[in-house]
Design a protein around this motif. Sequence first.
Motif, PDB file in Angstrom:
ATOM      1  N   GLN A  18       0.823  -1.207   0.000  1.00 35.98           N
ATOM      2  CA  GLN A  18       0.000   0.000   0.000  1.00 35.98           C
ATOM      3  C   GLN A  18       0.856   1.256   0.000  1.00 35.98           C
ATOM      4  N   LEU A  19       1.881   1.290   0.856  1.00 26.85           N
ATOM      5  CA  LEU A  19       2.739   2.474   0.936  1.00 26.85           C
ATOM      6  C   LEU A  19       3.558   2.659  -0.340  1.00 26.85           C
ATOM      7  N   THR A  20       4.084   1.564  -0.877  1.00 28.39           N
ATOM      8  CA  THR A  20       4.897   1.648  -2.089  1.00 28.39           C
ATOM      9  C   THR A  20       4.090   2.240  -3.238  1.00 28.39           C
ATOM     10  N   LEU A  21       2.867   1.765  -3.435  1.00 29.71           N
ATOM     11  CA  LEU A  21       2.052   2.251  -4.545  1.00 29.71           C
ATOM     12  C   LEU A  21       1.554   3.671  -4.291  1.00 29.71           C
ATOM     13  N   ALA A  22       1.289   4.009  -3.022  1.00 28.01           N
ATOM     14  CA  ALA A  22       0.860   5.376  -2.713  1.00 28.01           C
ATOM     15  C   ALA A  22       1.985   6.371  -2.981  1.00 28.01           C
ATOM     16  N   VAL A  23       3.209   6.040  -2.547  1.00 27.06           N
ATOM     17  CA  VAL A  23       4.342   6.937  -2.768  1.00 27.06           C
ATOM     18  C   VAL A  23       4.664   7.029  -4.253  1.00 27.06           C
ATOM     19  N   TYR A  24       4.633   5.888  -4.948  1.00 26.85           N
ATOM     20  CA  TYR A  24       4.876   5.928  -6.391  1.00 26.85           C
ATOM     21  C   TYR A  24       3.847   6.824  -7.086  1.00 26.85           C
ATOM     22  N   GLY A  25       2.580   6.692  -6.719  1.00 30.12           N
ATOM     23  CA  GLY A  25       1.551   7.508  -7.364  1.00 30.12           C
ATOM     24  C   GLY A  25       1.776   8.997  -7.157  1.00 30.12           C
ATOM     25  N   ARG A  26       2.127   9.386  -5.938  1.00 31.98           N
ATOM     26  CA  ARG A  26       2.406  10.805  -5.665  1.00 31.98           C
ATOM     27  C   ARG A  26       3.610  11.275  -6.493  1.00 31.98           C
ATOM     28  N   ALA A  27       4.674  10.493  -6.466  1.00 34.32           N
ATOM     29  CA  ALA A  27       5.897  10.884  -7.173  1.00 34.32           C
ATOM     30  C   ALA A  27       5.688  10.909  -8.681  1.00 34.32           C
ATOM     31  N   ARG A  28       4.947   9.947  -9.213  1.00 32.60           N
ATOM     32  CA  ARG A  28       4.654   9.919 -10.651  1.00 32.60           C
ATOM     33  C   ARG A  28       3.952  11.196 -11.082  1.00 32.60           C
ATOM     34  N   ASP A  29       2.991  11.650 -10.275  1.00 36.46           N
ATOM     35  CA  ASP A  29       2.246  12.854 -10.634  1.00 36.46           C
ATOM     36  C   ASP A  29       3.126  14.102 -10.559  1.00 36.46           C
ATOM     37  N   ILE A  30       3.979  14.174  -9.538  1.00 35.78           N
ATOM     38  CA  ILE A  30       4.889  15.319  -9.415  1.00 35.78           C
ATOM     39  C   ILE A  30       5.863  15.340 -10.593  1.00 35.78           C
ATOM     40  N   ALA A  31       6.427  14.182 -10.919  1.00 35.49           N
ATOM     41  CA  ALA A  31       7.360  14.111 -12.042  1.00 35.49           C
ATOM     42  C   ALA A  31       6.676  14.491 -13.350  1.00 35.49           C
ATOM     43  N   ARG A  32       5.448  14.037 -13.531  1.00 33.27           N
ATOM     44  CA  ARG A  32       4.716  14.316 -14.767  1.00 33.27           C
ATOM     45  C   ARG A  32       4.518  15.817 -14.953  1.00 33.27           C
ATOM     46  N   GLU A  33       4.262  16.532 -13.851  1.00 33.81           N
ATOM     47  CA  GLU A  33       4.110  17.989 -13.925  1.00 33.81           C
ATOM     48  C   GLU A  33       5.384  18.671 -14.405  1.00 33.81           C
ATOM     49  N   ARG A  34       6.511  17.987 -14.242  1.00 34.47           N
ATOM     50  CA  ARG A  34       7.817  18.539 -14.617  1.00 34.47           C
ATOM     51  C   ARG A  34       8.348  17.946 -15.926  1.00 34.47           C
ATOM     52  N   GLY A  35       7.469  17.284 -16.653  1.00 32.02           N
ATOM     53  CA  GLY A  35       7.851  16.763 -17.957  1.00 32.02           C
ATOM     54  C   GLY A  35       8.643  15.480 -17.911  1.00 32.02           C
ATOM     55  N   LEU A  36       8.541  14.743 -16.804  1.00 28.47           N
ATOM     56  CA  LEU A  36       9.282  13.491 -16.652  1.00 28.47           C
ATOM     57  C   LEU A  36       8.324  12.332 -16.394  1.00 28.47           C
ATOM     58  N   ILE A  37       8.669  11.182 -16.901  1.00 30.94           N
ATOM     59  CA  ILE A  37       7.958   9.941 -16.613  1.00 30.94           C
ATOM     60  C   ILE A  37       8.741   9.178 -15.556  1.00 30.94           C
ATOM     61  N   LEU A  38       8.077   8.788 -14.481  1.00 32.22           N
ATOM     62  CA  LEU A  38       8.681   7.899 -13.482  1.00 32.22           C
ATOM     63  C   LEU A  38       8.292   6.477 -13.865  1.00 32.22           C
ATOM     64  N   ALA A  39       9.195   5.790 -14.536  1.00 33.55           N
ATOM     65  CA  ALA A  39       8.884   4.450 -15.050  1.00 33.55           C
ATOM     66  C   ALA A  39       8.786   3.428 -13.930  1.00 33.55           C
ATOM     67  N   ASP A  40       9.769   3.437 -13.048  1.00 33.35           N
ATOM     68  CA  ASP A  40       9.744   2.531 -11.900  1.00 33.35           C
ATOM     69  C   ASP A  40      10.684   3.071 -10.838  1.00 33.35           C
ATOM     70  N   THR A  41      10.567   2.535  -9.652  1.00 34.46           N
ATOM     71  CA  THR A  41      11.386   2.999  -8.540  1.00 34.46           C
ATOM     72  C   THR A  41      11.403   1.941  -7.456  1.00 34.46           C
ATOM     73  N   LYS A  42      12.371   2.047  -6.559  1.00 34.51           N
ATOM     74  CA  LYS A  42      12.412   1.112  -5.436  1.00 34.51           C
ATOM     75  C   LYS A  42      12.589   1.877  -4.129  1.00 34.51           C
TER      76      LYS A  42
END
Length: 299
Positions: free
Chosen positions: A184-208
């Motif tokens: 739950q935490l991993t997917l929640a943090v990824y979702g937040r970070a993906r959206d922030i990155a997208r606003e800056r013209g970046l795709i967050l493909a994956d992360t650990k």
Amino acid sequence: MSGFVEKPEPVQVPGLTHLHTGKVRDLYQNAAGDLVMVASDRMSAYDWVLPTEIPDKGRVLTQLSLWWFDQLSDLVPHHVLSTEVPEGAPADWAGRTLVCHSLAMVPVECVARGYLTGSGLAEYRESRTVCGLALPEGLTDGSELPAPIFTPATKAAVGDHDENVSYEEVARQVGAETAAQLRQLTLAVYGRARDIARERGLILADTKFEFGFHGERLTLADEVLTPDSSRFWPADQWQPGRPQPSFDKQFVRDWLTSPAADWDRTGEQPPPPLPQEIVDRTRAKYLEAYERLTGQSWF
């Protein structure tokens, strides 16, 4: 063979006990029992820690992690107590040192994937699954997944591969309740970070991510959402069906596998030193990732 080409001797600092030398970070413990984490400029690739460093890399990783911890603080607590350099430590530790809670670490690499690439792509090509999760037909290198997925791995020693494992295996190792929290935490943090990155013209493909317990609370640890732990792609160059340009050690990997390096990554000889051009281009990519994500100039 793999590991360190030249393993560094730990710096001796009064009042600190050296605990571990990792691929990038040196870990110490202070008299209060807190963890002191120092990010070096070391670079690793193909399970080797290379003999050539990338200037400013450790500071970029540290400062970017701090920025992300702030962006995520309402989702999950983090382990950072202070950025103060311990008395008697080298001046070079400034900007690359974190004093942190000493956590009971969960022995799982918590990986979130929103796009198909890397080891996930290799497994998908064989079985149409990633970590046992079934995915639809027709995906290719760089494809966006129908929804982000949690694909954990076991944490390996220096020189060894992390190994992808199923969610069921994580639940067996750490218990069903902790496994559910990690997902739950991993997917929640990824979702937040993906959206922030997208606003800056970046795709967050994956992360650990890595988590540990501070008392009974799961707490985000280590580094977070840096070019060392994540794949960031420029959104305007995204094109499924081929490898994507990325903000990480791509130049290093490409050079090591080129004829110019004259190195067999499957052999027993350690990799050669990096040429200055590759060092400079890699450093520039790390700085660009920091600046695009934070909106702040490195200089």
